[in-house]
Motif scaffolding. Structure first.
Motif, PDB file in Angstrom:
ATOM      1  N   LEU A  69      41.547 -56.984  68.571  1.00  0.00           N
ATOM      2  CA  LEU A  69      40.382 -56.474  67.833  1.00  0.00           C
ATOM      3  C   LEU A  69      39.162 -57.360  68.059  1.00  0.00           C
ATOM      4  CD1 LEU A  69      42.223 -55.464  64.544  1.00  0.00           C
ATOM      5  CD2 LEU A  69      41.625 -54.027  66.508  1.00  0.00           C
ATOM      6  N   PHE A 122      38.589 -53.373  58.987  1.00  0.00           N
ATOM      7  CA  PHE A 122      38.535 -54.184  60.208  1.00  0.00           C
ATOM      8  C   PHE A 122      38.555 -55.667  59.837  1.00  0.00           C
ATOM      9  CE2 PHE A 122      36.230 -55.829  64.039  1.00  0.00           C
ATOM     10  CZ  PHE A 122      37.135 -55.379  64.980  1.00  0.00           C
ATOM     11  N   TRP A 163      30.595 -46.809  67.806  1.00  0.00           N
ATOM     12  CA  TRP A 163      31.332 -47.331  66.656  1.00  0.00           C
ATOM     13  C   TRP A 163      30.354 -47.904  65.623  1.00  0.00           C
ATOM     14  CZ3 TRP A 163      32.705 -47.291  71.633  1.00  0.00           C
ATOM     15  CH2 TRP A 163      33.999 -46.862  71.965  1.00  0.00           C
ATOM     16  N   GLU A 175      33.741 -50.151  62.383  1.00  0.00           N
ATOM     17  CA  GLU A 175      34.599 -49.818  63.528  1.00  0.00           C
ATOM     18  C   GLU A 175      35.123 -48.379  63.513  1.00  0.00           C
ATOM     19  OE1 GLU A 175      34.883 -51.326  66.542  1.00  0.00           O
ATOM     20  OE2 GLU A 175      33.355 -52.631  65.678  1.00  0.00           O
ATOM     21  N   SER A 176      34.661 -47.553  62.567  1.00  0.00           N
ATOM     22  CA  SER A 176      34.922 -46.109  62.697  1.00  0.00           C
ATOM     23  C   SER A 176      34.164 -45.630  63.928  1.00  0.00           C
ATOM     24  CB  SER A 176      34.370 -45.356  61.486  1.00  0.00           C
ATOM     25  OG  SER A 176      34.949 -45.823  60.302  1.00  0.00           O
ATOM     26  N   SER A 177      34.715 -44.654  64.626  1.00  0.00           N
ATOM     27  CA  SER A 177      33.970 -44.112  65.771  1.00  0.00           C
ATOM     28  C   SER A 177      33.236 -42.845  65.343  1.00  0.00           C
ATOM     29  CB  SER A 177      34.905 -43.842  66.947  1.00  0.00           C
ATOM     30  OG  SER A 177      35.941 -42.979  66.570  1.00  0.00           O
ATOM     31  N   VAL A 230      38.641 -45.266  59.798  1.00  0.00           N
ATOM     32  CA  VAL A 230      39.350 -46.513  59.502  1.00  0.00           C
ATOM     33  C   VAL A 230      39.920 -46.388  58.100  1.00  0.00           C
ATOM     34  CG1 VAL A 230      39.048 -48.990  59.074  1.00  0.00           C
ATOM     35  CG2 VAL A 230      37.872 -47.909  60.997  1.00  0.00           C
ATOM     36  N   ARG A 269      36.304 -56.692  70.638  1.00  0.00           N
ATOM     37  CA  ARG A 269      35.163 -55.807  70.400  1.00  0.00           C
ATOM     38  C   ARG A 269      33.912 -56.523  69.930  1.00  0.00           C
ATOM     39  NH1 ARG A 269      37.530 -50.731  67.068  1.00  0.00           N
ATOM     40  NH2 ARG A 269      39.586 -50.646  68.049  1.00  0.00           N
ATOM     41  N   THR A 270      34.021 -57.797  69.612  1.00  0.00           N
ATOM     42  CA  THR A 270      32.842 -58.488  69.083  1.00  0.00           C
ATOM     43  C   THR A 270      31.877 -58.819  70.214  1.00  0.00           C
ATOM     44  OG1 THR A 270      33.862 -60.649  69.327  1.00  0.00           O
ATOM     45  CG2 THR A 270      34.239 -59.512  67.235  1.00  0.00           C
ATOM     46  N   LYS A 304      28.833 -50.571  63.470  1.00  0.00           N
ATOM     47  CA  LYS A 304      28.803 -52.041  63.426  1.00  0.00           C
ATOM     48  C   LYS A 304      28.426 -52.507  62.019  1.00  0.00           C
ATOM     49  CE  LYS A 304      26.410 -55.923  65.681  1.00  0.00           C
ATOM     50  NZ  LYS A 304      27.480 -56.781  66.156  1.00  0.00           N
TER      51      LYS A 304
END
Ligand code: 4AD
Ligand code: MG
Length: 453
Positions: free
Chosen positions: A142, A118, A35, A80-82, A112, A145-146, A37
């Motif tokens: 969400l 995000f 993803w 956060e796009s994969s 996204v 994910r951090t 960052k």
């Protein structure tokens, strides 16, 4: 080669960023999946920091190498796009982690929507200052994910593994009790009532009573399961749904049960040092403290001594009270390791605790209090094991006999001395990771104000 051929075109992942950063793929071409960052750059060159569950790495994307279409897609990919990308692993001392990826080809897998970027931004996190604002709790799904939450979940997993390891190494059998029950274990005030087909049932507060029923069958048993308490007040150490590691042991006294409590907690501390030193350090946890909890014995003191100590410190506490958080916090602030408090007054504890044959004002029980102001992490002790005594205790406490008939029967057919304890797993994770609040260490915390998300 056969494996690689079989995997071609499948979404299965074979290379993790952590392995790249530890030098396992230097000079190789790898396929990475993860993803976005962070991302910055210009019309011809972009630096994308990619993350996966094992780490982060900078990926250098050049238009003249990946082509216009891929370059544009990557440039537009929001946080956060994969992504999936193929690139060369380069050793670079200046890069974070010591490696960088020279991207050869890339594609966005899950994008996204720019209208809904995000929401967990650096400024939202800074506003929370390591704690947890309502905003972060509302976006918990969400926030997971951090890096801080990911680290907590990894530490938590090692704690669960250590508990299973401790008991299984000693041939304890993992045993499951029902979660819908008819009676209280730890007193009526924190019982969750649920409608049950025209009758009333409760969510269990503890696995213990049903474990005692299996004690004559299995002798050594344990579990890790959720327990439920309708705790109205919100504190930094109470959840309404928490994870409870419990054990029950036949033919054992209070001292032996405490040795297992000490054993499992020290095993947890040792496991975290072995498996999660980097993660603990990233949370600024002092590893020397964790090592001290792993290596040193835990002293045992009587409740009376603790009350005298508190009174000597000017704390307003009366003999006969169970010690609440405000008292434990003061008492444990200067502890160097966890301490057991034993022999609580009978009036402070539920009916199942065995009365001390030497002095019937006390019960043969223990709480284990964690240092640094964290307080109780374990409650346990010997059980009232003869039929005559359990009936006397139930009547003395004005507890109805009917919901406990199965429990009384356990004693009527060959009762034996036995005992056990319950350890609050979330509390232990919170203490050993140095968290400010128990909410920080469980994925979806439940308290009196929140059952969402
Ligand atoms: O001291 P407690 O109430 O003891 C029992 O439930 C016994 N029946 C256990 C046994 O002997 N098998 O709870 C045990 C531990 C506490 O020491 C604490 O660590 C944790 O469970 N605990 C909680 N953790 C988070 N939130 C809550 N609301 C908790 N209540 C108890
Ligand atoms: Mg307790």
């Amino acid at each position: 080669m056969a494996v690689e051929a079989a995997l071609a075109g499948s979404p299965m992942k074979t290379t993790y960023i952590g392995a790249v950063q530890s030098g396992e793929h230097d000079g190789e071409q790898v396929t990475l999946k993860g993803w976005v960052k962070r991302s910055r750059g210009n019309n011809n060159l972009r630096f994308i920091v990619m993350r996966d569950s094992t780490g982060t790495i900078q990926c250098v994307v050049k238009r003249n190498i990946v082509g216009d279409e891929a370059f544009t897609a990557l440039s537009e990919a929001l946080i956060e796009s994969s992504l999936e990308l193929v690139g060369e692993v380069k050793v670079d001392e200046r890069a974070q982690g010591g490696h960088e990826i020279g991207v050869v080809s890339a594609a966005v897998i899950g994008g996204v929507n720019p209208e809904r970027p995000f929401p967990i931004t650096e400024s939202a996190m800074a506003a929370a200052d390591g704690g947890e604002t309502e905003f972060l709790l509302d976006h918990r799904h969400l926030y997971l994910r951090t890096s801080r939450m990911t680290t907590m979940l990894q530490i938590r997993s090692s704690v669960f593994g250590a508990i299973h390891g401790y008991f299984r190494d000693l041939d304890f059998v993992e045993y499951q009790a029902p979660n819908f029950v008819a009676g209280a274990v730890e007193g009526g005030s924190t019982l969750f009532e649920v409608p049950y087909f025209g009758k009333k049932a409760y969510l269990t507060q503890s696995w213990q009573l049903y474990a005692e029923a299996a004690m004559p069958a299995l002798e050594r048993l344990y579990t890790i399961a959720p327990s439920f308490r309708a705790e109205k007040s919100r504190t930094r150490r109470h959840l309404t749904e928490f994870w409870h590691a419990e054990m029950e042991l036949a033919w054992a006294n209070n001292d032996e049960i405490m040795s297992h409590g000490e054993g499992v907690v020290r095993r947890i501390a040792k496991t975290l040092l072995d498996e999660r030193s980097d993660e603990l350090a990233s949370l600024d946890r002092d590893l020397d403290l964790v090592a001290r909890y792993a290596d040193n014995p835990y002293p045992r003191m009587r409740y009376d001594e603790a009350v005298e100590t508190l009174q000597g410190m000017g704390v307003d506490v009366e003999w006969g009270q169970d010690l609440d958080y405000s008292k434990e916090k003061v008492l444990t602030a200067d502890f160097d390791v966890p301490h057991f408090l034993t022999h609580y007054p009978k009036v402070a504890k539920p009916f199942y605790h065995r009365v001390d044959p030497d002095d019937d004002a006390y019960v043969l029980c223990h709480d284990l209090l964690a240092p640094e102001g964290y307080g109780e992490i374990i409650g346990g002790g010997e059980r009232t094991w003869s039929e005559e005594e359990i009936l006397a205790r139930i009547d003395e406490e004005n507890v109805p006999r009917e919901p406990y008939q199965f429990y009384i029967d356990t004693r009527a057919y060959g009762g034996v001395p036995h005992g056990g304890f319950g350890l609050g797993v979330d509390r232990v994770v919170s203490w050993l990771s140095g968290a400010d609040h128990i909410r920080e260490v469980i994925p979806f915390p439940r308290d009196s104000r929140r059952v969402t998300p």
